[in-house]
Design a protein around this motif. Structure first.
Motif, mmCIF file in Angstrom:
data_model
loop_
_atom_site.group_PDB
_atom_site.id
_atom_site.type_symbol
_atom_site.label_atom_id
_atom_site.label_comp_id
_atom_site.label_asym_id
_atom_site.label_seq_id
_atom_site.Cartn_x
_atom_site.Cartn_y
_atom_site.Cartn_z
ATOM 1 N N ARG A 97 39.136 56.211 55.563
ATOM 2 C CA ARG A 97 39.543 55.231 55.124
ATOM 3 C C ARG A 97 40.098 54.198 56.146
ATOM 4 N N GLU A 98 40.068 52.923 55.790
ATOM 5 C CA GLU A 98 40.571 51.767 56.823
ATOM 6 C C GLU A 98 42.000 51.911 56.847
ATOM 7 N N ASP A 99 42.892 52.481 56.037
ATOM 8 C CA ASP A 99 44.168 52.127 56.097
ATOM 9 C C ASP A 99 44.951 53.352 56.710
ATOM 10 N N VAL A 100 44.295 54.454 57.321
ATOM 11 C CA VAL A 100 44.847 55.565 58.055
ATOM 12 C C VAL A 100 44.067 55.992 58.969
ATOM 13 N N ARG A 159 33.983 69.240 60.862
ATOM 14 C CA ARG A 159 33.606 67.828 61.169
ATOM 15 C C ARG A 159 34.848 67.284 61.942
ATOM 16 N N SER A 160 34.117 66.261 62.806
ATOM 17 C CA SER A 160 35.170 65.471 63.793
ATOM 18 C C SER A 160 36.126 64.415 62.723
ATOM 19 N N PRO A 161 37.420 64.658 63.056
ATOM 20 C CA PRO A 161 38.454 63.635 62.233
ATOM 21 C C PRO A 161 37.962 62.194 62.625
ATOM 22 N N GLU A 162 38.063 61.225 61.646
ATOM 23 C CA GLU A 162 37.481 59.973 61.951
ATOM 24 C C GLU A 162 38.866 58.911 61.585
ATOM 25 N N THR A 163 38.733 57.745 62.572
ATOM 26 C CA THR A 163 39.662 56.873 62.322
ATOM 27 C C THR A 163 38.687 55.566 61.660
ATOM 28 N N GLY A 164 39.104 55.221 60.589
ATOM 29 C CA GLY A 164 38.335 54.282 60.070
ATOM 30 C C GLY A 164 36.840 54.421 59.844
ATOM 31 N N ALA A 165 36.166 53.368 60.423
ATOM 32 C CA ALA A 165 34.724 53.773 60.496
ATOM 33 C C ALA A 165 34.358 54.357 61.744
ATOM 34 N N ALA A 166 35.086 54.513 62.777
ATOM 35 C CA ALA A 166 34.728 54.990 63.974
ATOM 36 C C ALA A 166 35.218 56.446 64.251
ATOM 37 N N VAL A 217 52.076 57.202 53.583
ATOM 38 C CA VAL A 217 51.512 57.086 55.157
ATOM 39 C C VAL A 217 50.867 55.521 55.222
ATOM 40 N N ALA A 218 50.132 55.328 54.532
ATOM 41 C CA ALA A 218 49.251 53.936 54.625
ATOM 42 C C ALA A 218 50.164 52.941 54.642
ATOM 43 N N ARG A 219 51.232 53.102 53.842
ATOM 44 C CA ARG A 219 52.031 51.879 53.895
ATOM 45 C C ARG A 219 53.489 51.639 54.485
ATOM 46 N N THR A 220 53.692 52.941 55.353
ATOM 47 C CA THR A 220 54.939 52.983 56.160
ATOM 48 C C THR A 220 54.534 53.267 57.552
ATOM 49 N N GLN A 221 55.686 53.804 58.224
ATOM 50 C CA GLN A 221 55.599 54.432 59.685
ATOM 51 C C GLN A 221 55.742 55.916 59.590
ATOM 52 N N LEU A 222 55.677 56.447 58.514
ATOM 53 C CA LEU A 222 55.845 57.907 58.258
ATOM 54 C C LEU A 222 54.406 58.418 58.656
ATOM 55 N N PRO A 252 47.476 52.798 60.618
ATOM 56 C CA PRO A 252 46.802 52.219 61.848
ATOM 57 C C PRO A 252 47.853 51.403 63.054
ATOM 58 N N THR A 253 49.052 50.998 62.177
ATOM 59 C CA THR A 253 50.246 50.599 63.118
ATOM 60 C C THR A 253 51.164 51.621 63.676
ATOM 61 N N HIS A 254 51.160 52.744 63.382
ATOM 62 C CA HIS A 254 51.785 54.027 63.917
ATOM 63 C C HIS A 254 51.612 54.197 65.555
ATOM 64 N N PRO A 255 52.611 54.152 66.380
ATOM 65 C CA PRO A 255 52.554 54.514 67.628
ATOM 66 C C PRO A 255 51.599 55.667 68.143
ATOM 67 N N LEU A 256 51.414 56.606 67.354
ATOM 68 C CA LEU A 256 50.608 57.351 67.657
ATOM 69 C C LEU A 256 49.055 57.373 67.287
ATOM 70 N N ALA A 257 48.612 55.996 66.542
ATOM 71 C CA ALA A 257 47.436 56.016 65.992
ATOM 72 C C ALA A 257 46.405 55.848 66.720
ATOM 73 N N GLN A 258 46.318 55.644 68.042
ATOM 74 C CA GLN A 258 45.402 55.250 69.043
ATOM 75 C C GLN A 258 45.246 56.444 69.779
ATOM 76 N N ARG A 259 45.839 57.524 69.659
ATOM 77 C CA ARG A 259 45.681 58.976 70.387
ATOM 78 C C ARG A 259 44.441 59.486 69.972
ATOM 79 N N ARG A 260 43.692 60.170 70.666
ATOM 80 C CA ARG A 260 42.445 60.999 70.388
ATOM 81 C C ARG A 260 43.061 62.570 69.924
ATOM 82 N N ARG A 261 44.288 63.199 70.158
ATOM 83 C CA ARG A 261 44.796 64.294 69.656
ATOM 84 C C ARG A 261 46.278 64.143 69.916
#
Length: 316
Positions: A248-251, A299-306, A231-236, A171-180
């Motif tokens: 899942r909430e951490d990716v 199916r649509s990829p999901e980020t956490g619950a959204a 991936v969930a624990r780093t910026q990789l 979730p903290t990765h620079p690309l995490a908020q992108r839609r694609r």
């Protein structure tokens, strides 16, 4: 179109000789030739090229062969079930699957199969695709679930469905908020990927070259779950099949495009081997589950619950 047309077509495609094919299906060459012409007239294009005494599949014939073979297997499986008239299956089914399919696909198949056939013993081994192919050739596995082999000489590949690869980041990765994300945007991004021995890695490297991206492969791991864990624990970031990671909430799971990496999983069989009823029954469960995935669409990829915005184009 009748069932005999499909049987004659598949037999001729395997023999590539009207003489041998006619002997196998117990008809005259003229009858076989007439039935093939009827089929070609119905589909509206030639399925074979006749070059002197030689017979070769056309491009349309190659395409149709997979579907015709699948249809015949489904019919034969159904007849086998009816002829058993309720008798319980027995024996053992030995399955080899790559890591992606052991996450959810194989367990779903097993649950369906064992509920109906509690007296059959099933063993599953998680292996690399090359190892699955060799074990099938050595007859120490009955069926494989992987991708199309590089050398199909001794193996038969039955496509099941088409799947896209997705980018997975924390979730903290620079690309995490992108839609694609476009593949070129992974230039100089730090990734954890499967080793180069894997067919999936080869396909991804080709996609990187096509887009002009040169990512930094900071780590290589040969199983999917640890890749998602790091991936969930780093910026990789990593790239995996859309079916290999659950929300899942951490990716965050992001669609990739330009180009979209696509794989076609399927079943692998050793050629010219008659499978016992238990193996055929398990294969029928695999086809049923794969058909459900195919009909449900990507199916649509999901980020956490959204859920993310759905893709505008699905692969054919």
């Amino acid at each position: 179109m009748e069932l005999r047309h499909l049987r004659y077509f598949v037999t001729l495609a395997e023999c590539l000789s009207f003489t041998r094919a006619a002997e196998r299906v117990h008809v005259t060459q003229s009858t076989l030739s007439h039935q093939i012409r009827q089929l070609e007239e119905e589909v509206g294009q030639p399925l074979f090229d006749r070059i002197g005494k030689r017979v070769v599949l056309t491009e349309a014939g190659e395409t149709f062969l997979g579907y015709a073979s699948k249809a015949l297997r489904e019919v034969d499986d159904g007849l086998s079930h009816l002829m058993r008239a309720g008798d319980e299956l027995s024996g053992e089914v030995r399955i080899g699957a790559t890591g992606t399919f052991n996450i959810s696909f194989v367990p779903e198949c097993l649950a369906m199969f064992l509920q109906r056939n509690p007296t059959v013993k099933v063993t599953v081994e998680e292996l690399a695709a090359d190892a699955i192919g060799q074990r099938l050739i050595d007859a120490t596995l009955d069926v494989g679930i992987a991708y199309q082999p590089a050398d199909p000489t001794h193996l038969w590949f039955e496509p099941l469905y088409t799947e896209e690869m997705v980018l997975v980041v924390a979730p903290t990765h620079p690309l995490a908020q992108r839609r694609r994300v476009r593949m070129v945007e992974l230039h100089r991004q730090h990734l954890v990927l499967l080793p180069k021995a894997f067919a999936t890695r080869t396909m991804l490297d080709e996609c990187f070259r096509a887009s002009g991206a040169e990512p930094v492969v900071a780590a290589e791991m040969n199983t999917i779950a640890p890749m998602i864990g790091i991936v969930a624990r780093t910026q990789l970031a990593t790239i995996v099949s859309t079916h290999a990671v659950t929300p899942r909430e951490d990716v965050r799971i992001l669609p990739l495009e330009s180009p979209t990496p696509v794989r076609t999983p399927g079943m692998l069989w050793k050629r010219d081997v008659k499978q016992p009823p238990a193996v055929r029954s398990f294969a029928a469960c695999i086809r049923k589950l794969a058909l459900g995935r195919s009909l449900a669409g990507r199916r649509s990829p999901e980020t956490g619950a959204a859920a993310q915005e759905p893709r505008g184009r699905r692969p054919s």
